[in-house]
Write an enzyme that holds these catalytic residues in place. Structure first.
Site, PDB file in Angstrom:
ATOM      1  N   THR A 178      -2.214   0.603   5.887  1.00 23.77           N
ATOM      2  CA  THR A 178      -1.063  -0.123   6.435  1.00 23.77           C
ATOM      3  C   THR A 178       0.254   0.564   6.103  1.00 23.77           C
ATOM      4  O   THR A 178       0.354   1.267   5.085  1.00 23.77           O
ATOM      5  CB  THR A 178      -1.053  -1.552   5.840  1.00 23.77           C
ATOM      6  OG1 THR A 178       0.168  -2.192   6.195  1.00 23.77           O
ATOM      7  CG2 THR A 178      -1.168  -1.542   4.325  1.00 23.77           C
ATOM      8  N   ASP A 179       1.265   0.296   6.922  1.00 23.84           N
ATOM      9  CA  ASP A 179       2.609   0.830   6.623  1.00 23.84           C
ATOM     10  C   ASP A 179       3.223   0.157   5.401  1.00 23.84           C
ATOM     11  O   ASP A 179       4.194   0.648   4.827  1.00 23.84           O
ATOM     12  CB  ASP A 179       3.545   0.675   7.836  1.00 23.84           C
ATOM     13  CG  ASP A 179       3.734  -0.760   8.315  1.00 23.84           C
ATOM     14  OD1 ASP A 179       3.114  -1.675   7.740  1.00 23.84           O
ATOM     15  OD2 ASP A 179       4.516  -0.960   9.274  1.00 23.84           O
ATOM     16  N   GLU A 180       2.643  -0.980   4.984  1.00 26.59           N
ATOM     17  CA  GLU A 180       3.250  -1.720   3.862  1.00 26.59           C
ATOM     18  C   GLU A 180       3.172  -0.968   2.543  1.00 26.59           C
ATOM     19  O   GLU A 180       3.849  -1.339   1.578  1.00 26.59           O
ATOM     20  CB  GLU A 180       2.569  -3.077   3.695  1.00 26.59           C
ATOM     21  CG  GLU A 180       2.792  -3.976   4.871  1.00 26.59           C
ATOM     22  CD  GLU A 180       2.456  -5.423   4.562  1.00 26.59           C
ATOM     23  OE1 GLU A 180       2.369  -5.792   3.386  1.00 26.59           O
ATOM     24  OE2 GLU A 180       2.281  -6.168   5.532  1.00 26.59           O
ATOM     25  N   LYS A 240      -3.719  -2.086  -1.202  1.00 24.89           N
ATOM     26  CA  LYS A 240      -3.945  -1.102  -0.127  1.00 24.89           C
ATOM     27  C   LYS A 240      -3.449   0.278  -0.594  1.00 24.89           C
ATOM     28  O   LYS A 240      -4.082   1.301  -0.320  1.00 24.89           O
ATOM     29  CB  LYS A 240      -3.224  -1.515   1.161  1.00 24.89           C
ATOM     30  CG  LYS A 240      -3.803  -2.736   1.850  1.00 24.89           C
ATOM     31  CD  LYS A 240      -5.234  -2.557   2.343  1.00 24.89           C
ATOM     32  CE  LYS A 240      -5.379  -1.581   3.471  1.00 24.89           C
ATOM     33  NZ  LYS A 240      -6.767  -1.565   4.019  1.00 24.89           N
TER      34      LYS A 240
HETATM   35  P1  NAD Z   1      -8.779  -9.315   8.971  1.00 23.29           P
HETATM   36  O1  NAD Z   1      -8.463 -10.099   7.756  1.00 23.29           O
HETATM   37  O2  NAD Z   1      -8.655  -9.962  10.306  1.00 23.29           O
HETATM   38  O3  NAD Z   1     -10.275  -8.749   8.872  1.00 23.29           O
HETATM   39  C1  NAD Z   1     -10.780  -8.191   7.681  1.00 23.29           C
HETATM   40  C2  NAD Z   1     -12.292  -8.233   7.756  1.00 23.29           C
HETATM   41  O4  NAD Z   1     -12.802  -7.626   6.551  1.00 23.29           O
HETATM   42  C3  NAD Z   1     -12.864  -9.651   7.807  1.00 23.29           C
HETATM   43  O5  NAD Z   1     -13.853  -9.734   8.810  1.00 23.29           O
HETATM   44  C4  NAD Z   1     -13.462  -9.860   6.425  1.00 23.29           C
HETATM   45  O6  NAD Z   1     -14.583 -10.731   6.416  1.00 23.29           O
HETATM   46  C5  NAD Z   1     -13.849  -8.442   6.054  1.00 23.29           C
HETATM   47  N1  NAD Z   1     -13.941  -8.233   4.602  1.00 23.29           N
HETATM   48  C6  NAD Z   1     -13.053  -8.606   3.644  1.00 23.29           C
HETATM   49  N2  NAD Z   1     -13.494  -8.265   2.433  1.00 23.29           N
HETATM   50  C7  NAD Z   1     -14.698  -7.647   2.621  1.00 23.29           C
HETATM   51  C8  NAD Z   1     -15.647  -7.066   1.752  1.00 23.29           C
HETATM   52  N3  NAD Z   1     -15.468  -7.053   0.419  1.00 23.29           N
HETATM   53  N4  NAD Z   1     -16.767  -6.530   2.280  1.00 23.29           N
HETATM   54  C9  NAD Z   1     -16.974  -6.540   3.625  1.00 23.29           C
HETATM   55  N5  NAD Z   1     -16.109  -7.099   4.501  1.00 23.29           N
HETATM   56  C10 NAD Z   1     -14.988  -7.640   3.998  1.00 23.29           C
HETATM   57  O7  NAD Z   1      -7.889  -8.012   8.879  1.00 23.29           O
HETATM   58  P2  NAD Z   1      -7.299  -7.091  10.033  1.00 23.29           P
HETATM   59  O8  NAD Z   1      -5.949  -7.570  10.381  1.00 23.29           O
HETATM   60  O9  NAD Z   1      -8.325  -6.893  11.069  1.00 23.29           O
HETATM   61  O10 NAD Z   1      -7.110  -5.728   9.221  1.00 23.29           O
HETATM   62  C11 NAD Z   1      -8.145  -4.755   9.183  1.00 23.29           C
HETATM   63  C12 NAD Z   1      -7.672  -3.568   8.376  1.00 23.29           C
HETATM   64  O11 NAD Z   1      -6.505  -3.025   8.968  1.00 23.29           O
HETATM   65  C13 NAD Z   1      -7.299  -3.904   6.934  1.00 23.29           C
HETATM   66  O12 NAD Z   1      -7.715  -2.840   6.118  1.00 23.29           O
HETATM   67  C14 NAD Z   1      -5.777  -3.991   6.959  1.00 23.29           C
HETATM   68  O13 NAD Z   1      -5.243  -3.655   5.713  1.00 23.29           O
HETATM   69  C15 NAD Z   1      -5.456  -2.946   7.998  1.00 23.29           C
HETATM   70  N6  NAD Z   1      -4.204  -3.138   8.752  1.00 23.29           N
HETATM   71  C16 NAD Z   1      -3.932  -4.333   9.341  1.00 23.29           C
HETATM   72  C17 NAD Z   1      -2.778  -4.470  10.109  1.00 23.29           C
HETATM   73  C18 NAD Z   1      -2.439  -5.761  10.820  1.00 23.29           C
HETATM   74  O14 NAD Z   1      -1.343  -5.879  11.381  1.00 23.29           O
HETATM   75  N7  NAD Z   1      -3.306  -6.750  10.868  1.00 23.29           N
HETATM   76  C19 NAD Z   1      -1.892  -3.390  10.242  1.00 23.29           C
HETATM   77  C20 NAD Z   1      -2.210  -2.191   9.587  1.00 23.29           C
HETATM   78  C21 NAD Z   1      -3.369  -2.067   8.868  1.00 23.29           C
HETATM   79  O1  DAU Z   2       2.629  -4.023   8.544  1.00 19.81           O
HETATM   80  C1  DAU Z   2       1.254  -4.134   8.621  1.00 19.81           C
HETATM   81  C2  DAU Z   2       0.805  -5.444   8.029  1.00 19.81           C
HETATM   82  O2  DAU Z   2       1.142  -6.456   8.965  1.00 19.81           O
HETATM   83  C3  DAU Z   2      -0.680  -5.488   7.717  1.00 19.81           C
HETATM   84  O3  DAU Z   2      -0.960  -4.557   6.717  1.00 19.81           O
HETATM   85  C4  DAU Z   2      -1.110  -6.885   7.281  1.00 19.81           C
HETATM   86  O4  DAU Z   2      -2.519  -6.928   7.115  1.00 19.81           O
HETATM   87  C5  DAU Z   2      -0.704  -7.868   8.348  1.00 19.81           C
HETATM   88  O5  DAU Z   2      -1.033  -9.187   7.941  1.00 19.81           O
HETATM   89  C6  DAU Z   2       0.784  -7.759   8.625  1.00 19.81           C
HETATM   90  O6  DAU Z   2       1.549  -8.202   7.473  1.00 19.81           O
HETATM   91  P1  DAU Z   2       2.825  -9.160   7.629  1.00 19.81           P
HETATM   92  O7  DAU Z   2       3.018  -9.873   6.354  1.00 19.81           O
HETATM   93  O8  DAU Z   2       3.967  -8.406   8.214  1.00 19.81           O
HETATM   94  O9  DAU Z   2       2.237 -10.140   8.803  1.00 19.81           O
HETATM   95  P2  DAU Z   2       2.333 -11.716   9.033  1.00 19.81           P
HETATM   96  O10 DAU Z   2       1.704 -11.973  10.363  1.00 19.81           O
HETATM   97  O11 DAU Z   2       1.842 -12.492   7.882  1.00 19.81           O
HETATM   98  O12 DAU Z   2       3.896 -11.967   9.152  1.00 19.81           O
HETATM   99  C7  DAU Z   2       4.707 -11.227  10.073  1.00 19.81           C
HETATM  100  C8  DAU Z   2       6.161 -11.624   9.793  1.00 19.81           C
HETATM  101  O13 DAU Z   2       6.354 -12.989  10.198  1.00 19.81           O
HETATM  102  C9  DAU Z   2       6.519 -11.569   8.335  1.00 19.81           C
HETATM  103  O14 DAU Z   2       7.871 -11.111   8.224  1.00 19.81           O
HETATM  104  C10 DAU Z   2       6.422 -13.018   7.851  1.00 19.81           C
HETATM  105  C11 DAU Z   2       6.779 -13.801   9.092  1.00 19.81           C
HETATM  106  N1  DAU Z   2       6.124 -15.110   9.272  1.00 19.81           N
HETATM  107  C12 DAU Z   2       4.775 -15.200   9.070  1.00 19.81           C
HETATM  108  C13 DAU Z   2       4.119 -16.396   9.283  1.00 19.81           C
HETATM  109  C14 DAU Z   2       2.625 -16.523   9.061  1.00 19.81           C
HETATM  110  C15 DAU Z   2       6.863 -16.207   9.715  1.00 19.81           C
HETATM  111  O15 DAU Z   2       8.088 -16.115   9.920  1.00 19.81           O
HETATM  112  N2  DAU Z   2       6.215 -17.386   9.942  1.00 19.81           N
HETATM  113  C16 DAU Z   2       4.868 -17.540   9.737  1.00 19.81           C
HETATM  114  O16 DAU Z   2       4.334 -18.640   9.989  1.00 19.81           O
END
Ligand code: NAD
Ligand code: DAU
Length: 342
Positions: free
Chosen positions: A125-127, A156
């Site tokens: 992730t970019d975080e 991460k």
């Molecule tokens: P998500 O939470 O929707 O899915 C994660 C999946 O991993 C789930 O199905 C969960 O059951 C599984 N999991 C968790 N722990 C596990 C373990 N110990 N063994 C096997 N499976 C396990 O997450 P997502 O949003 O799909 O993110 C997927 C990946 O992408 C993560 O690594 C996250 O850090 C990365 N990522 C997410 C975002 C975003 O915006 N959502 C952005 C950048 C990177």
């Molecule tokens: O940047 C990549 C990341 O983006 C991933 O690594 C994470 O897995 C993914 O969850 C996401 O993280 P954020 O914390 O940015 O996502 P989230 O959807 O939780 O929130 C997006 C923004 O919206 C954040 O600034 C918090 C805000 N927010 C979130 C929720 C759930 C609200 O304002 N209201 C809400 O109800």
């Protein structure tokens, strides 16, 4: 080509499996997923059973990944490691599962790939880079120093460091990608965009943390996954690729777009949503410079109109209530324990 996709029953992983099955007729996928609260079998249910297996298992438990990785032998066979605890708010309430899945899980994946000399792509992730000021001219690049803020992003970052060390010390054939905020179908309703959409679909008011000035760099999940496929095809061992689609918007702007698209814009000074308690330590802004990924791998995002992507995502949640309704109430009850309307 055989792929082991960890976390493939979660949001991005499930979309990745759909993309692979659609675009790579030669591919067979084994999903390894612990089936945590974030996973959903239904996300994979319409895929061909002869091309996708789902194995329920925790990748942090010794032997679990190893069993699957030991069956990979072809030159293109790869582990694509999505599995993680992914929600910042949950990491603040309880960091333990994040250390377990994100750090110990990645360690076990690395050890299996090392032992069997199998290619790995690690999804990050970019975080890990921390946050930027609103007026900071620089975006994140692969050279930006790590500076994570939350237990989620710290675990991460730790996982990325393990991957880098396993590449250098043991020659593991790994690549890393760090992507910005994804949106699209099959995203859990705890996350920002699906939470607001499903609040409106269930007659509840959307919830904006603080003032909504925080900026996220939105990318459609299909664009993230097309970049991962490019990295699998042409990525260089040991390299980090940044993935982003120049989609910076404040949370307030995204909220207003969702309300507008769903006909829920308020009147008479009522914005149509509530401002609620801010997230502790809330990162202000993320922004990705994906120039190197675009230029070196010839990757281009295709879904760069956020309004259009949101419109299609809203449609998906309208048409797939069975997918999210069973968990909606529980998610909102959890938020209600800490969230106060400002
Ligand atoms: P998500 O939470 O929707 O899915 C994660 C999946 O991993 C789930 O199905 C969960 O059951 C599984 N999991 C968790 N722990 C596990 C373990 N110990 N063994 C096997 N499976 C396990 O997450 P997502 O949003 O799909 O993110 C997927 C990946 O992408 C993560 O690594 C996250 O850090 C990365 N990522 C997410 C975002 C975003 O915006 N959502 C952005 C950048 C990177
Ligand atoms: O940047 C990549 C990341 O983006 C991933 O690594 C994470 O897995 C993914 O969850 C996401 O993280 P954020 O914390 O940015 O996502 P989230 O959807 O939780 O929130 C997006 C923004 O919206 C954040 O600034 C918090 C805000 N927010 C979130 C929720 C759930 C609200 O304002 N209201 C809400 O109800």
């Amino acid at each position: 080509m055989r792929l082991v996709v960890t976390g493939g029953a979660g949001f991005i992983g499930a979309n990745f499996v759909h993309t692979v099955i659609r675009e790579r007729p030669d591919a067979h996928v084994t999903v390894l997923d612990a089936m945590t609260y974030a996973a959903n079998r239904a996300s994979l249910s319409d895929l061909p059973a002869d091309r996708v297996d789902l194995v329920e298992g925790d990748c942090a438990v010794p032997g679990v990944v190893d069993d699957l990785v030991s069956q990979l032998a072809g030159p293109k066979d790869t582990v694509v490691h999505f599995a993680a605890e992914s929600h910042n708010d949950n990491s603040l309430a309880g960091p333990g599962p994040f250390v377990h899945s994100n750090i110990v899980g990645t360690y076990q994946v690395l050890e299996a790939c090392r032992l069997h000399d199998v290619r790995l792509h690690h999804v990050s992730t970019d975080e890990v880079y921390g946050d930027l000021q609103l007026d900071d001219p620089a975006k994140f690049t692969p050279a930006t120093a790590y500076n994570p803020s939350s237990p989620y992003s710290a675990t991460k970052a730790g996982a990325d460091m393990l991957v880098r060390a396993w590449v250098r010390s043991f020659g593991v054939r790994a690549t890393i990608s760090n992507c910005s905020n994804n949106y699209g179908p099959y995203q859990h309703v705890e996350k920002f965009i699906p939470r607001q959409i499903t609040n409106l679909l269930t007659g509840q008011r959307p919830r904006l943390y603080g003032s909504g000035a925080n900026v996220r760099d939105w990318i459609h999940v299909d664009d993230h996954n097309s970049a991962v496929l490019r990295i699998l095809a042409g990525g260089e061992r040991g390299r980090t690729y940044l993935i982003g689609a120049d989609g910076e918007h404040s949370n307030l702007q995204v909220m207003q777009m969702i309300c507008e698209l769903m006909g829920a814009t308020g009147t008479d000074g009522d914005p149509g949503f509530d401002h609620v308690t801010d997230r502790p330590g809330h990162d202000l802004r993320y922004a990705i410079d994906a120039t190197a990924t675009r230029e070196e791998l010839g990757w281009e995002p295709q879904h760069t109109d956020l309004r259009d992507g949101l419109r299609r995502t809203i449609e998906w949640y309208r048409e797939n209530r069975d997918w999210w309704e069973p968990v909606k109430e529980r998610v909102e009850a959890r938020y209600a324990q800490t969230e106060k309307v400002l």
